[in-house]
Design a protein around this motif. Structure first.
Motif, PDB file in Angstrom:
ATOM      1  N   ASP A  15     117.949  20.073 -22.855  1.00  0.00           N
ATOM      2  CA  ASP A  15     118.295  21.215 -22.012  1.00  0.00           C
ATOM      3  C   ASP A  15     118.730  20.819 -20.602  1.00  0.00           C
ATOM      4  N   LYS A  16     118.815  19.521 -20.331  1.00  0.00           N
ATOM      5  CA  LYS A  16     119.204  19.059 -19.002  1.00  0.00           C
ATOM      6  C   LYS A  16     120.602  19.576 -18.661  1.00  0.00           C
ATOM      7  N   SER A 114     127.361  22.391 -18.246  1.00  0.00           N
ATOM      8  CA  SER A 114     127.046  22.265 -19.665  1.00  0.00           C
ATOM      9  C   SER A 114     125.579  21.871 -19.768  1.00  0.00           C
ATOM     10  N   THR A 115     125.142  21.577 -20.957  1.00  0.00           N
ATOM     11  CA  THR A 115     123.830  20.992 -21.182  1.00  0.00           C
ATOM     12  C   THR A 115     124.029  19.686 -21.928  1.00  0.00           C
ATOM     13  N   PHE A 116     123.024  18.836 -21.858  1.00  0.00           N
ATOM     14  CA  PHE A 116     123.121  17.579 -22.598  1.00  0.00           C
ATOM     15  C   PHE A 116     123.315  17.858 -24.079  1.00  0.00           C
ATOM     16  N   LYS A 166     124.875  10.823  -9.107  1.00  0.00           N
ATOM     17  CA  LYS A 166     123.918  11.065 -10.210  1.00  0.00           C
ATOM     18  C   LYS A 166     124.672  11.161 -11.543  1.00  0.00           C
ATOM     19  N   GLU A 167     125.452  10.147 -11.816  1.00  0.00           N
ATOM     20  CA  GLU A 167     126.461  10.252 -12.878  1.00  0.00           C
ATOM     21  C   GLU A 167     125.920   9.961 -14.281  1.00  0.00           C
ATOM     22  N   LEU A 168     126.423  10.739 -15.219  1.00  0.00           N
ATOM     23  CA  LEU A 168     126.240  10.500 -16.646  1.00  0.00           C
ATOM     24  C   LEU A 168     127.627  10.249 -17.223  1.00  0.00           C
ATOM     25  N   ARG A 198     128.628  26.079 -20.407  1.00  0.00           N
ATOM     26  CA  ARG A 198     127.509  26.984 -20.104  1.00  0.00           C
ATOM     27  C   ARG A 198     127.935  28.021 -19.069  1.00  0.00           C
ATOM     28  N   SER A 199     128.702  27.605 -18.057  1.00  0.00           N
ATOM     29  CA  SER A 199     129.215  28.507 -17.033  1.00  0.00           C
ATOM     30  C   SER A 199     130.320  27.811 -16.262  1.00  0.00           C
TER      31      SER A 199
END
Length: 237
Positions: A15-16, A114-116, A166-168, A198-199
């Motif tokens: 849910d991150k 978004s979410t993970f 804070k990159e993914l 998500r938005s």
């Protein structure tokens, strides 16, 4: 050949919340093509992208000289940059004015949240090898310990000056054939915008007209996710 698989860092909650800052043309590209655009690693402005730590470079060159590796450190660096594609997300649900200004400006940019889980579902449909990794921020000249097995692994490190991002990273390798012929970008499909998006958040200093334009654009492409202004646009009362 191994079957395509998606690998992730195990400690990221499903849910991150993730954020992708972008200008309006990039949002239009996502909606129109229903695809995520990934850039070849050498196309980023950071000149340290894919850089090898001095200790790692020495280790690879030693193994190459001893016949234990087919590639020198320069070959490894080249393959990391020319043979990998990257999509960058911010692992945070909070606004960052620095990132608003960096990616499109605080007046005419948007964020796709978004979410993970949503991102993972999307990339798992690509039928390709995909790695989703949290970026580690380091001083390249000082780091002594590392775990590097694939060419994409060095792309999970960035200089500590970028820590605020804070990159993914979504990493997609394309190592076959002539790497110089790899296109500068790939568009890989988004099977469901509703799963991924998500938005949409509109820049904090944008005009009402820009906000309305973004809402109308999303409506025209059938996106049901809510469109809202950044919380930084409002004065607390």
């Amino acid at each position: 050949m191994n079957a395509p698989q998606t690998t992730t860092d195990p400690d990221i909650g499903q849910d991150k919340i993730l954020r992708r800052y972008m200008d309006l043309p990039k949002l239009l590209d996502l909606l129109h093509h229903r695809a995520i655009y990934l850039r070849r690693a050498d196309g980023f402005a950071d000149r340290l992208e894919g850089a090898l730590f001095p200790s790692l470079r020495a280790l690879i060159d030693k193994a190459h000289a001893n016949g234990q590796s087919a590639h020198s450190a320069d070959d490894f660096y080249r393959r990391a940059r020319l043979g990998n594609y990257v999509s960058c997300w911010t692992l945070s649900g909070k606004d960052s004015m620095a990132l608003w200004q960096l990616y499109g400006g605080a007046t005419t940019s948007v964020v796709v949240t978004s979410t993970f889980s949503g991102l993972l579902q999307t990339v798992s449909a690509w039928n390709r090898h995909v790695a989703i990794r949290r970026v580690k921020y380091v001083d390249h000249s000082r780091i002594k310990t590392y775990l590097v097995g694939n060419y994409s692994d060095v792309l999970t490190f960035k200089h500590e000056a970028y820590r605020h991002e804070k990159e993914l990273r979504v990493l997609v390798p394309q190592q076959d054939g002539n790497l110089e012929s790899n296109p500068m970008g790939l568009r890989l499909p988004v099977p469901s915008l509703e799963v991924l998006v998500r938005s949409i958040v509109v820049a904090p200093e944008s005009t009402p007209e820009f906000y309305d334009a973004v809402k109308n654009l999303c409506s025209r492409y059938g996106l049901r996710a809510p469109v809202r202004r950044s919380r930084l646009a409002f004065v607390p009362v």
